[in-house]
Design a protein around this motif. Structure first.
Motif, PDB file in Angstrom:
ATOM      1  N   ASP A  64      -1.801  16.154   3.796  1.00 59.93           N
ATOM      2  CA  ASP A  64      -2.793  15.680   2.892  1.00 59.93           C
ATOM      3  C   ASP A  64      -2.629  14.192   2.884  1.00 59.93           C
ATOM      4  O   ASP A  64      -1.370  13.524   3.046  1.00 59.93           O
ATOM      5  N   MET A  65      -3.886  13.593   2.861  1.00 62.32           N
ATOM      6  CA  MET A  65      -3.859  12.166   2.944  1.00 62.32           C
ATOM      7  C   MET A  65      -3.507  11.455   1.564  1.00 62.32           C
ATOM      8  O   MET A  65      -3.091  10.148   1.479  1.00 62.32           O
ATOM      9  N   TYR A  66      -3.432  12.323   0.348  1.00 57.32           N
ATOM     10  CA  TYR A  66      -2.937  11.963  -0.855  1.00 57.32           C
ATOM     11  C   TYR A  66      -1.505  12.315  -1.217  1.00 57.32           C
ATOM     12  O   TYR A  66      -1.120  13.361  -0.796  1.00 57.32           O
ATOM     13  N   SER A  67      -0.734  11.612  -1.939  1.00 51.71           N
ATOM     14  CA  SER A  67       0.707  11.753  -2.345  1.00 51.71           C
ATOM     15  C   SER A  67       0.592  12.797  -3.562  1.00 51.71           C
ATOM     16  O   SER A  67      -0.426  12.603  -4.351  1.00 51.71           O
ATOM     17  N   SER A  68       1.704  13.486  -3.550  1.00 57.40           N
ATOM     18  CA  SER A  68       1.712  14.510  -4.633  1.00 57.40           C
ATOM     19  C   SER A  68       2.900  14.246  -5.454  1.00 57.40           C
ATOM     20  O   SER A  68       4.067  13.491  -4.920  1.00 57.40           O
ATOM     21  N   PRO A  98      -2.994   7.190  -2.036  1.00 56.42           N
ATOM     22  CA  PRO A  98      -3.164   7.412  -0.763  1.00 56.42           C
ATOM     23  C   PRO A  98      -1.685   7.433  -0.345  1.00 56.42           C
ATOM     24  O   PRO A  98      -0.754   6.538  -0.694  1.00 56.42           O
ATOM     25  N   LYS A  99      -1.214   8.148   0.798  1.00 59.40           N
ATOM     26  CA  LYS A  99       0.159   7.997   1.368  1.00 59.40           C
ATOM     27  C   LYS A  99       0.111   6.577   2.231  1.00 59.40           C
ATOM     28  O   LYS A  99      -0.607   6.464   2.850  1.00 59.40           O
ATOM     29  N   PRO A 100       1.551   6.185   2.103  1.00 61.94           N
ATOM     30  CA  PRO A 100       2.593   6.455   1.561  1.00 61.94           C
ATOM     31  C   PRO A 100       2.557   5.712  -0.002  1.00 61.94           C
ATOM     32  O   PRO A 100       2.131   4.471   0.082  1.00 61.94           O
ATOM     33  N   ALA A 101       2.833   6.275  -1.139  1.00 64.65           N
ATOM     34  CA  ALA A 101       2.681   5.627  -2.229  1.00 64.65           C
ATOM     35  C   ALA A 101       3.995   4.905  -2.630  1.00 64.65           C
ATOM     36  O   ALA A 101       4.923   5.445  -2.264  1.00 64.65           O
ATOM     37  N   THR A 102       3.817   3.763  -3.067  1.00 66.92           N
ATOM     38  CA  THR A 102       5.158   2.887  -3.155  1.00 66.92           C
ATOM     39  C   THR A 102       5.533   3.314  -4.657  1.00 66.92           C
ATOM     40  O   THR A 102       6.841   3.525  -4.822  1.00 66.92           O
ATOM     41  N   ASP A 103       4.869   3.538  -5.772  1.00 67.94           N
ATOM     42  CA  ASP A 103       5.331   3.859  -7.177  1.00 67.94           C
ATOM     43  C   ASP A 103       4.751   5.316  -7.347  1.00 67.94           C
ATOM     44  O   ASP A 103       3.604   5.260  -8.115  1.00 67.94           O
ATOM     45  N   LEU A 104       4.996   6.301  -7.083  1.00 70.24           N
ATOM     46  CA  LEU A 104       4.566   7.587  -7.545  1.00 70.24           C
ATOM     47  C   LEU A 104       4.488   7.912  -8.650  1.00 70.24           C
ATOM     48  O   LEU A 104       3.462   8.628  -8.980  1.00 70.24           O
ATOM     49  N   GLN A 105       5.266   7.514  -9.703  1.00 71.28           N
ATOM     50  CA  GLN A 105       5.109   8.002 -11.056  1.00 71.28           C
ATOM     51  C   GLN A 105       3.979   7.119 -11.593  1.00 71.28           C
ATOM     52  O   GLN A 105       3.381   7.658 -12.972  1.00 71.28           O
ATOM     53  N   SER A 106       3.614   6.100 -10.938  1.00 72.90           N
ATOM     54  CA  SER A 106       2.266   5.388 -11.584  1.00 72.90           C
ATOM     55  C   SER A 106       1.019   5.870 -11.153  1.00 72.90           C
ATOM     56  O   SER A 106      -0.081   5.345 -11.569  1.00 72.90           O
TER      57      SER A 106
END
Length: 142
Positions: A64-68, A98-106
């Motif tokens: 996937d091009m988006y982070s989960s 989009p990946k890679p997300a630096t701050d996934l929780q936000s």
């Protein structure tokens, strides 16, 4: 008169069955080394680290091009082995990052139905905190 030697295995099996019936009672103490439920998942630092690691590995392996990221924890257990094994079932969702997300929780979750894919995953993470070791043993998502 003593029982014949052929009856000895039957007597042993009967004794084992009786012992099993006695030990199967619900009020017995937990077995040492058996998985234990983690009730307060939000405040368990070890679980949160293991979960973050599992999701990072999931995102690396995903096409996937988006982070989960985690939507919610469905169940979590801890098992003390030669380290600590975390056994988790979680719901993860696709974010707008989009990946890679630096701050996934936000990262916000997608809200468009065709983009908002939620997946249930079973993760098993093995850690040896005092040696700085962490491994994703299993990752099964459906």
């Amino acid at each position: 008169e003593a029982a014949p030697a052929a009856d000895a295995p039957l007597a042993f099996i009967a004794a084992l069955m009786l012992a099993g019936a006695v030990l199967a009672r619900e009020d017995r103490p937990r077995l040492l080394g058996a998985p234990v439920d983690i009730d307060n998942t939000d405040n368990d630092e070890g679980l949160q680290r293991a979960l973050q690691f599992a999701v990072t590995e999931y995102n690396k392996a995903s096409n996937d091009m988006y982070s989960s990221r985690v939507v919610r924890i469905l169940s979590a257990k801890r098992q003390i082995v030669s380290g600590i094994k975390y056994i988790m079932t979680v719901e993860i969702g696709r974010t707008t990052c989009p990946k890679p997300a630096t701050d996934l929780q936000s990262c916000a979750f997608h809200d468009a139905p065709q983009m908002a894919k939620h997946t249930t995953c079973d993760f098993v993470v093995y850690t040896i905190p005092w040696q700085n070791v962490i491994k994703l043993l299993t990752s099964n998502c459906k």
